[in-house]
Design an enzyme around this catalytic site. Sequence first.
Site, short mmCIF file in Angstrom:
data_model
loop_
_atom_site.label_atom_id
_atom_site.label_comp_id
_atom_site.label_asym_id
_atom_site.label_seq_id
_atom_site.Cartn_x
_atom_site.Cartn_y
_atom_site.Cartn_z
N ASP A 108 26.02 21.76 -7.37
CA ASP A 108 26.17 22.61 -8.71
C ASP A 108 24.82 23.47 -8.88
OD1 ASP A 108 25.54 23.29 -11.45
OD2 ASP A 108 27.09 22.00 -12.21
N ASP A 130 33.85 31.77 -11.06
CA ASP A 130 35.20 31.37 -11.68
C ASP A 130 35.39 31.78 -13.08
OD1 ASP A 130 36.01 29.39 -9.78
OD2 ASP A 130 34.31 28.35 -10.23
N THR A 204 33.73 40.04 -0.01
CA THR A 204 34.11 38.95 0.66
C THR A 204 35.58 38.92 0.49
OG1 THR A 204 34.37 37.64 -1.58
CG2 THR A 204 32.27 37.62 -0.38
N TYR A 206 37.48 36.68 -0.91
CA TYR A 206 37.99 36.35 -2.08
C TYR A 206 38.28 37.65 -3.14
CZ TYR A 206 37.99 34.56 -6.76
OH TYR A 206 38.31 34.35 -8.13
#
Length: 224
Positions: A108, A130, A204, A206
Amino acid sequence: MAETPPAIRTFGRIRSRPIKRRQAELLDSLAPKIATPTTPFDPRALAPSAKAVWLEIGFGGGEHLAAQAARRPDVLFLGAEPFVNGVASALRHIDELALDNVRLHAGDARDLMALLPAGSLDRLFLLFPDPWPKRRHHKRRLVGPDFIEEAARILERGARLRFATDWADYADWTLERFLRSAAFDWTAQVADDWRRAPPDHVATRYEEKRLGDCAPVWLEFERR
Ligand SMILES: C[S@@+](CC[C@H](N)C(=O)[O-])C[C@H]1O[C@@H](n2cnc3c(N)ncnc32)[C@H](O)[C@@H]1O
């Protein structure tokens, strides 16, 4: 004595497909060598000749991190990512490009941030975090008052924080919260500043999937 509640989890899975053999080897051999310290540390002391220290939070597969680090050998790059397959992929890029200016925290980012002294970073990237689009999950979004306060603490005056998302509501959410902070200025002058990827951006896989509900929005903030 009142205990601090544990931080709400901001990420999804931390493992997916089985990790390929080469990447598993790198997790054993390279990851420990380039891991960030686990007690408070000054990143400038890790690379005294580096001109600056940049941090990427949630680097995913590490494509952006590695490409930026290859372009800027004079910068020390810190990266934080709890997704083990992402860390393994980043290690492959770091190994293939023979980068010696990257240090990783496989966890994290908030734990890493807490170890850094005030004003120790010159740049921060938070790219396509996210989105947690459902209302009941909004509390899982990384951007919130605590995150903004901590980012303000570790960024040097004049340092830039780049945020990108392709979820309209997360863009509004983030802009609203940064505008409320006395520690940051939004740098946009014209609409293209938030509509177009900055010239030094590296896309990227993603990001190219375009999983959101709008075109990418680019927000850049400067530490006052
Ligand atoms: C949607 S992915 C985007 C990955 C990458 N930034 C990209 O654009 O390709 C968001 C990533 O942020 C990571 N993440 C979420 N919360 C985090 C946290 N608290 N610290 C570090 N990484 C986090 C997730 O594990 C995930 O890999």
